[in-house]
Design a protein around this motif. Structure first.
Motif, mmCIF file in Angstrom:
data_model
loop_
_atom_site.group_PDB
_atom_site.id
_atom_site.type_symbol
_atom_site.label_atom_id
_atom_site.label_comp_id
_atom_site.label_asym_id
_atom_site.label_seq_id
_atom_site.Cartn_x
_atom_site.Cartn_y
_atom_site.Cartn_z
ATOM 1 N N GLN A 151 0.695 -0.752 0.280
ATOM 2 C CA GLN A 151 0.122 -0.268 0.381
ATOM 3 C C GLN A 151 0.902 1.425 -0.276
ATOM 4 O O GLN A 151 0.539 2.137 -0.642
ATOM 5 N N ARG A 152 1.854 1.290 0.913
ATOM 6 C CA ARG A 152 2.864 2.517 0.955
ATOM 7 C C ARG A 152 3.315 2.794 -0.208
ATOM 8 O O ARG A 152 3.949 4.080 -0.775
ATOM 9 N N GLY A 153 3.411 1.943 -1.674
ATOM 10 C CA GLY A 153 4.351 2.011 -3.203
ATOM 11 C C GLY A 153 5.866 2.594 -2.463
ATOM 12 O O GLY A 153 6.662 2.417 -1.897
ATOM 13 N N ARG A 154 6.362 3.053 -3.572
ATOM 14 C CA ARG A 154 7.804 3.590 -3.914
ATOM 15 C C ARG A 154 8.377 4.528 -3.437
ATOM 16 O O ARG A 154 9.405 4.221 -3.131
ATOM 17 N N LYS A 155 7.119 5.285 -2.761
ATOM 18 C CA LYS A 155 7.916 6.673 -2.428
ATOM 19 C C LYS A 155 7.767 6.425 -1.219
ATOM 20 O O LYS A 155 9.069 7.091 -0.872
ATOM 21 N N GLY A 179 12.512 5.115 6.085
ATOM 22 C CA GLY A 179 11.641 3.688 4.907
ATOM 23 C C GLY A 179 11.889 3.289 4.224
ATOM 24 O O GLY A 179 11.602 1.093 4.578
ATOM 25 N N LEU A 180 13.566 3.358 3.942
ATOM 26 C CA LEU A 180 14.134 1.619 2.875
ATOM 27 C C LEU A 180 14.547 1.240 4.409
ATOM 28 O O LEU A 180 14.829 -0.187 3.787
ATOM 29 N N TRP A 194 10.675 -5.972 -5.330
ATOM 30 C CA TRP A 194 10.919 -6.806 -4.526
ATOM 31 C C TRP A 194 12.616 -5.123 -3.744
ATOM 32 O O TRP A 194 12.805 -5.285 -3.221
ATOM 33 N N LEU A 195 13.257 -5.182 -5.217
ATOM 34 C CA LEU A 195 14.797 -5.316 -5.138
ATOM 35 C C LEU A 195 14.913 -3.730 -6.510
ATOM 36 O O LEU A 195 16.559 -2.750 -5.627
ATOM 37 N N ALA A 196 13.761 -3.625 -6.860
ATOM 38 C CA ALA A 196 14.274 -2.172 -8.003
ATOM 39 C C ALA A 196 14.340 -1.191 -6.832
ATOM 40 O O ALA A 196 13.182 -0.595 -6.036
ATOM 41 N N ASP A 197 15.222 -0.145 -6.438
ATOM 42 C CA ASP A 197 15.614 1.256 -6.180
ATOM 43 C C ASP A 197 15.519 1.159 -4.466
ATOM 44 O O ASP A 197 15.393 1.718 -3.842
ATOM 45 N N ALA A 198 15.629 -0.519 -4.018
ATOM 46 C CA ALA A 198 15.889 -1.098 -2.603
ATOM 47 C C ALA A 198 17.007 -1.367 -2.171
ATOM 48 O O ALA A 198 16.842 -2.849 -1.591
ATOM 49 N N VAL A 199 17.776 -1.074 -2.712
ATOM 50 C CA VAL A 199 19.216 -2.089 -2.303
ATOM 51 C C VAL A 199 20.218 -1.284 -1.731
ATOM 52 O O VAL A 199 20.213 -0.064 -1.460
#
Length: 618
Positions: free
Chosen positions: A248-252, A259-260, A288-293
């Motif tokens: 629900q929180r999304g990429r924001k 948040g990360l 799950w991996l994009a922009d979250a490393v």
């Protein structure tokens, strides 16, 4: 730089004016994570703690000599075996400070791992900025207090119902206030709400002891309980709730540091949940991996974990829905090849890690005290040490991943080669070697997790600087950290249920799980120590019963309970009766062969004795 030059800094960001005027490179300011619960220097911290421990030790001896404490007070400082508890626990038991403050410091020193270098990750470190905030959410405070009080009670063994009651009261308040926050469209997206849900799951792990006894008795009666139901009885429901919140929180949510960290924490829990239940992860690998490393090596590991979860879920779905046809057999062979590719990627991951990720073997243990594997600290063999608890946990997650892939490969091979015994296939031989090797690697990491290396006095184990440290307390404390036990529960539980695990290994692993539950405060380990499953043989039996063209594929539980029930339509015997008849025929055939061999060439008396002995033995 200004502190070094002993001048006043104007604290201008990103470069202060003092450095700009003198044309010096401004190194900036310490991260807020490094400033929490830290003394000015490590030397000052060590000196203060040593002096404090010495003073407290002298005080304890004098008070016991003078009879100052009551028997109950002295008993509170001792473990169930009669030995004195760790200095940390003894210190907490004697301080006349509010219980909540004791619990907070205890929890921070056991579970909140803070990275000391930018290349590593911590654990629950997102709690520091959230708990420091002036507007900390009520539900987060209650969830934190529930976890802290529960773990303090587990570790100190106070026997005080007041602590248990307070922990449960805080947990109840946390559930109520979190549910209210989740009903609010804006409240459900707040960092504090997601953090509270994660802590509620951790509370379930710490407080499973009372539930555990009842649950085990149920399991022994209800043999058909599923893995999904097991997960929901523990932290699984909270994990699934956290996954939905992240969605629900999304990429924001990835735009802020906290948040990360929360997103990565949920991703890790999601991986363990999907691997243990066989359910497919929601969304895909890239989501799950994009922009979250935050750490490249760990991210590559988690990519492989998610691929394995997807493969396992796909295999389970196909086993229960497709008929055994040439086309579908080829589909199973393709799944074997895909699993082998992912397994090779895991091997490549382990061969291409930076130096600080590498572990080293520091000792070799040969003996088991009194021959009791369940009480031994170290299983005979090598002992490995790592630079960081978190790095060690990532290594073990990769090893468990390879074990799961081996199970997938053997299940597919068994389905494709049926009715030939799957244990004669090359896939089984390869899988057995993979599981055995990774079992040895995980076993070698357990002493490090449980603090064995800190107690060595022969200097065989070098005291390497850790890449992370706990947010409070003394990192050199010889007592076991709760987080280390928490990290071990899933790998050990996975190994205990493997077909390839030896009896001595299984006894030792169960002993370590019991130790984690008793001394590490992670009570869920007691449940995992008592589950009796065997993988992949049990899954293969289930796959064989469910796969078409077997009857009653829609109701596996009913089929299991129909061991002596009437045959289904079109069959003279039900599947279990058919299996037993085949086994009986095989045994009779082997008995006759052995008797013929034993009777050949003997006299009448010898033949009579051999015939009687074989008929009673077989």
């Amino acid at each position: 730089m200004c502190r070094t030059r002993r001048i006043k800094c104007d604290e201008t960001k990103p470069t202060c004016n003092q450095c700009a005027k003198s044309r010096r490179q401004c190194p900036g300011y310490k991260d807020e994570f490094d400033l929490v619960f830290r003394n000015e220097t490590q030397a000052t911290e060590r000196r203060a703690k040593k002096a404090n421990k010495k003073a407290m030790s002298q005080k304890h001896k004098q008070e016991e000599k003078d009879g100052f404490r009551s028997p109950s007070e002295i008993g509170a400082l001792r473990s169930p075996d009669g030995s004195l508890k760790s200095p940390t626990d003894a210190f907490l038991a004697n301080l006349k400070i509010p219980l909540e403050q004791q619990a907070t410091c205890h929890f921070m020193s056991n579970f909140v791992l803070v990275p000391r270098q930018g290349s590593t990750r911590g654990f629950l470190d997102f709690l520091i900025p959230l708990m420091k905030a002036e507007t900390t959410d009520t539900h987060l405070k209650h969830a934190f207090n529930a976890c802290a009080l529960a773990h303090l009670d587990n570790r100190v063994h106070s026997g005080d119902d007041q602590v248990k009651d307070k922990a449960l009261a805080e947990y109840t308040k946390a559930l109520h206030s979190t549910n209210q926050a989740l009903r609010d469209p804006e409240g459900q997206k707040q960092d504090g709400t997601l953090a509270a849900v994660l802590l509620l799951g951790l509370f379930e792990v710490c407080r499973q002891d009372a539930l555990g006894t009842e649950l085990i008795s149920i399991l022994r009666v209800e043999a058909n309980i599923t893995a999904k139901q097991m997960g929901m009885l523990a932290w699984g429901s909270h994990t699934e709730g956290a996954i939905q919140i992240v969605k629900q929180r999304g990429r924001k949510q990835l735009r802020t540091k906290t948040g990360l960290l929360l997103f990565i924490a949920v991703r890790t829990q999601m991986i363990i949940h999907t691997l243990s239940t066989g359910k497919a992860p929601i969304m895909g690998v890239e989501w799950w991996l994009a922009d979250a490393v935050k750490d490249e090596e760990a991210a590559r590991c988690q990519r492989l974990n998610i691929k394995t979860s997807e493969l396992r879920a796909e295999v389970t779905r196909l086993m229960t829905s497709v008929a055994r046809t040439p086309e579908n057999i080829e589909l199973m062979l393709d799944l074997i090849r895909r699993a082998q590719v992912v397994d090779q990627e895991c091997v490549n991951w382990s061969k291409n890690l930076p130096e600080h990720w590498q572990y080293k073997t520091v000792a070799w243990e040969d003996n088991v005290p009194n021959g009791d594997y369940s009480k031994a600290e170290v299983f005979p063999g090598r002992v490995d040490v790592y630079t960081d608890f978190w790095i060690a946990s990532v290594w073990n997650l990769v090893r468990v991943n390879r074990i799961c892939l081996a199970s997938v490969i053997v299940r597919c091979a068994a389905w494709a080669c049926s009715p030939v015994d799957y244990r004669t296939t090359p896939e089984y031989a390869t899988a057995a070697r993979t599981v055995v090797d990774n079992t040895i690697d995980i076993i070698a990491s357990v002493p490090y997790h449980l603090g064995w290396h800190l107690k060595r006095k022969d200097q065989l184990v070098a005291k390497n600087p850790s890449l992370s440290g706990f947010a409070c307390g003394d990192d050199e404390d010889l007592s076991m950290k709760g987080l280390a036990g928490y990290f071990l529960t899933w790998p050990l539980a996975c190994l205990v249920g493997q077909d390839y695990t030896t009896d001595s290994q299984r006894a030792w692993m169960i002993g370590r799980l019991e130790f984690i539950g008793d001394h590490g405060g992670v009570k869920y380990a007691h449940i995992l120590a008592q589950l009796q499953v065997r993988i992949p043989s049990m899954l293969i039996r289930r796959d064989g019963l469910l796969a078409s063209p077997y009857p009653m594929a829609h109701n596996f539980e009913k089929l299991l309970s129909a061991r002596y029930g009437p045959p289904t339509a079109g069959y003279s015997m039900n599947p279990f009766q058919q299996r037993e008849a085949m086994q009986k025929e095989y045994i009779e055939q082997k008995k006759q062969e052995l008797m013929n061999k034993a009777l050949a060439g003997g006299n009448q008396q010898t033949n009579w004795v051999a015939s009687k002995w074989l008929s009673m033995s077989i």
